[in-house]
Structure formats: structure tokens, C-alpha cells
Design an enzyme around this catalytic site. Structure first.
Site, PDB file in Angstrom:
ATOM      1  CG  ASN A   1      -1.418  33.230 -62.848  1.00 46.47           C
ATOM      2  OD1 ASN A   1      -1.418  33.175 -61.631  1.00 46.47           O
ATOM      3  ND2 ASN A   1      -2.636  33.592 -63.805  1.00 46.47           N
TER       4      ASN A   1
ATOM      5  CG  ASN B   1      -6.213  32.750 -55.352  1.00 50.35           C
ATOM      6  OD1 ASN B   1      -6.338  33.697 -54.801  1.00 50.35           O
ATOM      7  ND2 ASN B   1      -6.858  31.733 -55.334  1.00 50.35           N
ATOM      8  CB  SER B   2      -0.226  32.232 -54.603  1.00 48.96           C
ATOM      9  OG  SER B   2       0.659  32.042 -53.813  1.00 48.96           O
TER      10      SER B   2
ATOM     11  CB  SER C   1     -13.554  19.395 -58.039  1.00 45.79           C
ATOM     12  OG  SER C   1     -14.392  19.704 -56.893  1.00 45.79           O
TER      13      SER C   1
ATOM     14  CE1 TYR D   1     -14.483  23.858 -58.365  1.00 43.96           C
ATOM     15  CE2 TYR D   1     -12.534  24.648 -59.340  1.00 43.96           C
ATOM     16  CZ  TYR D   1     -13.079  23.914 -58.644  1.00 43.96           C
ATOM     17  OH  TYR D   1     -12.314  22.986 -57.957  1.00 43.96           O
TER      18      TYR D   1
ATOM     19  CE  LYS E   1     -10.607  22.069 -61.016  1.00 47.80           C
ATOM     20  NZ  LYS E   1      -9.103  22.148 -61.184  1.00 47.80           N
TER      21      LYS E   1
ATOM     22  CG  ASN F   1     -15.278  20.243 -48.924  1.00 45.26           C
ATOM     23  OD1 ASN F   1     -15.853  19.123 -49.718  1.00 45.26           O
ATOM     24  ND2 ASN F   1     -15.861  21.392 -49.018  1.00 45.26           N
TER      25      ASN F   1
ATOM     26  CG  ASN G   1     -13.554  27.246 -49.945  1.00 43.66           C
ATOM     27  OD1 ASN G   1     -12.456  27.316 -50.624  1.00 43.66           O
ATOM     28  ND2 ASN G   1     -14.576  26.601 -50.432  1.00 43.66           N
ATOM     29  CG  LEU G   2     -16.847  25.879 -42.999  1.00 42.28           C
ATOM     30  CD1 LEU G   2     -18.017  26.760 -42.472  1.00 42.28           C
ATOM     31  CD2 LEU G   2     -17.334  24.245 -42.838  1.00 42.28           C
TER      32      LEU G   2
ATOM     33  NE  ARG H   1     -22.054  28.306 -50.470  1.00 39.54           N
ATOM     34  CZ  ARG H   1     -20.724  27.981 -50.231  1.00 39.54           C
ATOM     35  NH1 ARG H   1     -19.939  28.946 -50.032  1.00 39.54           N
ATOM     36  NH2 ARG H   1     -20.284  26.847 -50.171  1.00 39.54           N
TER      37      ARG H   1
HETATM   38  C1  WQD Z   1     -18.525  23.676 -47.368  1.00 38.00           C
HETATM   39  C2  WQD Z   1     -19.671  23.797 -46.425  1.00 38.00           C
HETATM   40  C3  WQD Z   1     -21.219  25.491 -46.953  1.00 38.00           C
HETATM   41  C4  WQD Z   1     -19.004  28.949 -46.008  1.00 38.00           C
HETATM   42  C5  WQD Z   1     -16.010  23.754 -52.667  1.00 38.00           C
HETATM   43  C6  WQD Z   1     -15.963  23.554 -54.044  1.00 38.00           C
HETATM   44  C7  WQD Z   1     -15.455  22.480 -54.358  1.00 38.00           C
HETATM   45  C8  WQD Z   1     -14.016  22.373 -53.722  1.00 38.00           C
HETATM   46  C9  WQD Z   1     -14.149  22.627 -51.928  1.00 38.00           C
HETATM   47  C10 WQD Z   1     -12.145  22.700 -54.895  1.00 38.00           C
HETATM   48  C11 WQD Z   1     -21.037  24.011 -47.369  1.00 38.00           C
HETATM   49  C12 WQD Z   1     -20.851  25.677 -45.656  1.00 38.00           C
HETATM   50  C13 WQD Z   1     -19.401  27.526 -46.052  1.00 38.00           C
HETATM   51  C14 WQD Z   1     -19.665  29.499 -44.896  1.00 38.00           C
HETATM   52  C15 WQD Z   1     -21.022  27.685 -44.519  1.00 38.00           C
HETATM   53  N1  WQD Z   1     -13.172  23.064 -53.977  1.00 38.00           N
HETATM   54  N2  WQD Z   1     -20.322  27.218 -45.433  1.00 38.00           N
HETATM   55  N3  WQD Z   1     -20.654  29.341 -44.356  1.00 38.00           N
HETATM   56  O1  WQD Z   1     -18.969  24.452 -51.534  1.00 38.00           O
HETATM   57  O2  WQD Z   1     -18.303  22.228 -50.084  1.00 38.00           O
HETATM   58  O3  WQD Z   1     -16.930  23.025 -52.226  1.00 38.00           O
HETATM   59  O4  WQD Z   1     -14.864  23.870 -52.050  1.00 38.00           O
HETATM   60  O5  WQD Z   1     -11.916  21.390 -55.410  1.00 38.00           O
HETATM   61  O6  WQD Z   1     -15.003  22.420 -55.706  1.00 38.00           O
HETATM   62  O7  WQD Z   1     -17.192  23.631 -54.781  1.00 38.00           O
HETATM   63  O8  WQD Z   1     -17.014  24.132 -49.731  1.00 38.00           O
HETATM   64  O9  WQD Z   1     -16.058  25.338 -48.003  1.00 38.00           O
HETATM   65  O10 WQD Z   1     -17.526  26.507 -49.657  1.00 38.00           O
HETATM   66  O11 WQD Z   1     -18.575  24.985 -48.182  1.00 38.00           O
HETATM   67  O12 WQD Z   1     -21.899  27.494 -43.824  1.00 38.00           O
HETATM   68  O13 WQD Z   1     -19.330  30.888 -44.721  1.00 38.00           O
HETATM   69  O14 WQD Z   1     -19.667  24.898 -45.340  1.00 38.00           O
HETATM   70  O15 WQD Z   1     -22.785  25.705 -47.137  1.00 38.00           O
HETATM   71  O16 WQD Z   1     -22.260  23.407 -46.656  1.00 38.00           O
HETATM   72  P1  WQD Z   1     -17.900  23.566 -50.828  1.00 38.00           P
HETATM   73  P2  WQD Z   1     -17.391  25.374 -48.928  1.00 38.00           P
END
Ligand code: WQD
Length: 339
Positions: free
Chosen positions: A32, A35-36, A124, A149, A153, A179, A199-200, A295
Site C-alpha cells: 500500500n 512505508n515505501s 520476530s 508490535y 507477531k 536484527n 533502528n540503530l 531506552r
Molecule cells: C538495536 C540496539 C538499541 C537506536 C527492533 C524490533 C525488532 C526487529 C528489529 C522487526 C538496541 C540500540 C538503537 C539508536 C541505540 N524488527 N540503539 N541508538 O530494538 O533490537 O529491534 O528492530 O522485526 O522486532 O523490536 O532494534 O535497531 O531499534 O535497536 O543505541 O538510536 O541499538 O538500544 O540495543 P531492536 P534497534
């Protein structure tokens, strides 16, 4: 085999379309575009040289989905389409339960009505919550998810399990992702987070590209080697290939009530700081970051025990975290210069 890829214009979906094509499958994309965007379809075409059928459909729209199933005869479905922002799901839980679960049931009903025998579900590692033991296996008890979320799942897996066992005639596999990071080596497709990335890795690449002032590392007082969280960072192309293997495994099943769950991770855990250091080393860039508070809702450490997917599907992670961070950076440079 013709495969419906819902959310096929998304991050993991688009990379999976490419791998399906390489493996000789015939992907059909619905998305849809919440988000793309259609540019992702251009990227897929540049990589594969093919214009796959695309339908701008919301999976919650029963009528549109049924019309599609009347038009196209599918041999399988890979269901990616879902809202996936953990933080947003805490603020808008009903949007997440409604969108992620209604769309799943619309597709499951269509699969049964139109006799589509194979269904792969994007699940997930969040279903494990903070596990008592790591690495996690598929038998590690699920825990109440840290977010709506993650709960969609877990509930989604239960819906599929019960549906398969009710003799729907549809075989299914749930893949529990860890991840996903990186991008296609061509830098023609990759991660396109809307707004400020939660995401990181996209936050890192945007910071390194000067689009963000600095990365905040969320907490350095965890019980790990350097105090930062541990995750199982898997290259998105490796993850995409696992979906091809899952379809092949399903197609080989004679039992029409086959259902199984697989962890799809590298089997190795790295800390946030180890990832940052690797990013700087492989790309020759210095990243601006500070250490901030934890967080809310973050799991301290989790990574996969991937024996089952290795032994049963003969799928192995082939790319390293360094490969993924180089590909992610090349992709960021590409989209930044295009802006
Ligand atoms: C990873 C690590 C943060 C951002 C999520 C979903 C999971 C999956 C993957 C879909 C954590 C740290 C992050 C930042 C940071 N998605 N971080 N500074 O939370 O492990 O998982 O994405 O399937 O379902 O929950 O991923 O990338 O948000 O965080 O320090 O600006 O990086 O604390 O330790 P997460 P993330």
C-alpha cells in the site's frame, strides 16, 4: 511457482523479491506504499531486469485482495506487510492490532478460499522478550512482548498455527527475524526509514552522512562486555534467502497441516559499540555518538541459536556484520547524493 509478496516494496520484501527471482520463482508484489515508494520497484527492476506485477493494495481490503486472487493463481504467499515501529505501536496499539492482525486474517482466508498451499509469515525475535537464556532456540519460551508490535507477531503466529491445524489446507512457516541490517550490494535497494529512524543502523548511516547531528547509544550499564546491548545483526540479503528456503521446504511437505517456526539469525551476538566500531573501520569514517540513558523496553541481550534453520533448511548466514555495514553505508551514500 508464482509467489505473492505482501509488503514487497519494503526493506525485507524488496530484497526477497530479488532472491525469489534468482531462485526461479515468479514474484507478484502488493504494497500500500504506506512505508515505501515506487522507486523501490525501479531498483528491483534495475537489479533483475524484470518488471514484476505490482498492485497498490492494502491487505486489509478484503475485496481488492479477493479480486487479486481471482486474477492471479498463487502457489505461495510471503506476508511481510505490517506496521513495524516498536515505539509507535506503544502510542497507537489499536492501529497495530487492527492493521497487522486483520490483514493477516484477510490473507489467510483468501489462501484457503483460493487453495494457495504455502504461507510464510514474517515474525520476530521480539516474541522472546528478554530471554532467561541466550542464545535462544525455537523452544525458548515466548514471553509477553515488550510492545504491541511484538505482540502482533506472537498473536499472528498463534493465529496461523490454529488455522493450519484446522485443516485449512494451507501449510505455513513463521520466520523469527533478529536484527536485519544492510542493503543489496548494488546499492539499488536498501532500508528507507520514514522520518527519524528508530533502528540503530539507519540512524548510524544518516549520522555519518551528516543528516543527523549525533547518534545516542541507549545505555552503557548493561551486563555485557562493554555495557551496551547485544543483538544478532543479520544481513538483509541472507534473511531474504531464508524465505526462498522456507518456500522450498513448504513445497516439499506432503502433510497439508504442516506448521513450523524457525529462528533466522547469524547465531552470533555483537554489542552496539562493537557494531559502531566495525562501521567506522570498514567504512573509514568517524561516527559522532554519545552515551545516553537506556531506552524503555529494550532487551539487554538476545541472539539466535540457528541450528534448526541450518540443519532443516540448509540455510546459513553467508555475509558478515562488516559486509552489511559496508552495504548499508554505500546505500546511504547513494540515496543521500540523490536527494
Ligand atoms: C538495536 C540496539 C538499541 C537506536 C527492533 C524490533 C525488532 C526487529 C528489529 C522487526 C538496541 C540500540 C538503537 C539508536 C541505540 N524488527 N540503539 N541508538 O530494538 O533490537 O529491534 O528492530 O522485526 O522486532 O523490536 O532494534 O535497531 O531499534 O535497536 O543505541 O538510536 O541499538 O538500544 O540495543 P531492536 P534497534
Amino acid at each position: 511457482m508464482k509467489i505473492l509478496v505482501t509488503g514487497g516494496a519494503g526493506f525485507i520484501g524488496s530484497h526477497t523479491v530479488v532472491e525469489l527471482d534468482k531462485a526461479g520463482f515468479e514474484p507478484v508484489i502488493i504494497d500500500n506504499l504506506y512505508n515505501s515508494n515506487r522507486g523501490v520497484l525501479e531498483g528491483i527492476k534495475k537489479i533483475t531486469g524484470k518488471d514484476f506485477p505490482f498492485y497498490e493494495i492494502d491487505c486489509n481490503d478484503t475485496q481488492k485482495v479477493r479480486e487479486l486472487f481471482e486474477k492471479e493463481k498463487f502457489d505461495g504467499i510471503i506476508h511481510f506487510a505490517a506496521y513495524k515501529a516498536v515505539g509507535e505501536s506503544v502510542e497507537k496499539p489499536l492501529n497495530y492490532y487492527e492493521n497487522n492482525l486483520i490483514s493477516l486474517m484477510v490473507l489467510l482466508r483468501a489462501a484457503q478460499e483460493f487453495k494457495v498451499p504455502n504461507f510464510v509469515f514474517s515474525s520476530s525475535c521480539t516474541v522472546y522478550g528478554q530471554p532467561d537464556e541466550i542464545p535462544v532456540t525455537e523452544n525458548t519460551p515466548r514471553k509477553p512482548a515488550n510492545s504491541p508490535y511484538g505482540n502482533t507477531k506472537a498473536i499472528g503466529e498463534d493465529i496461523i498455527r490454529d488455522y493450519v491445524h484446522a485443516k485449512s489446507g494451507v501449510k505455513a512457516i513463521s520466520l523469527r527475524y533478529f536484527n536485519p541490517i544492510g542493503a543489496h550490494e548494488s546499492a539499488l535497494i536498501g532500508e528507507l526509514p520514514n522520518g527519524v529512524p528508530s533502528n540503530l543502523v539507519p540512524f548510524i548511516t544518516q549520522t555519518a552522512a551528516g543528516l543527523r547531528k549525533s547518534l545516542t547509544v541507549f545505555g552503557s550499564d548493561y551486563d555485557t562486555s562493554d555495557g551496551t546491548c547485544i543483538r544478532d545483526f543479520i544481513h538483509v540479503v541472507d534473511l531474504a534467502k531464508a524465505h526462498v528456503k522456507a518456500l522450498e521446504l513448504l513445497d516439499a511437505q506432503t502433510e497439508t497441516d504442516f506448521y513450523d517456526v524457525f529462528n533466522v539469525g547469524t547465531g552470533e551476538g555483537y554489542t552496539v559499540l562493537e557494531l559502531i566500531n566495525t562501521f567506522e573501520e570498514v567504512n573509514g569514517v568517524k561516527l559522532n555518538y554519545t552515551i545516553g540513558p537506556r531506552r524503555e523496553g529494550d532487551v539487554e541481550k538476545i541472539y539466535a541459536q540457528s541450528d534448526k534453520v541450518n540443519n532443516v533448511m540448509k540455510w546459513y548466514a553467508e555475509k558478515t556484520m562488516a559486509n552489511a555495514l559496508r552495504d548499508a553505508w554505500n546505500w546511504q551514500l547513494k540515496i543521500t547524493t540523490q536527494q
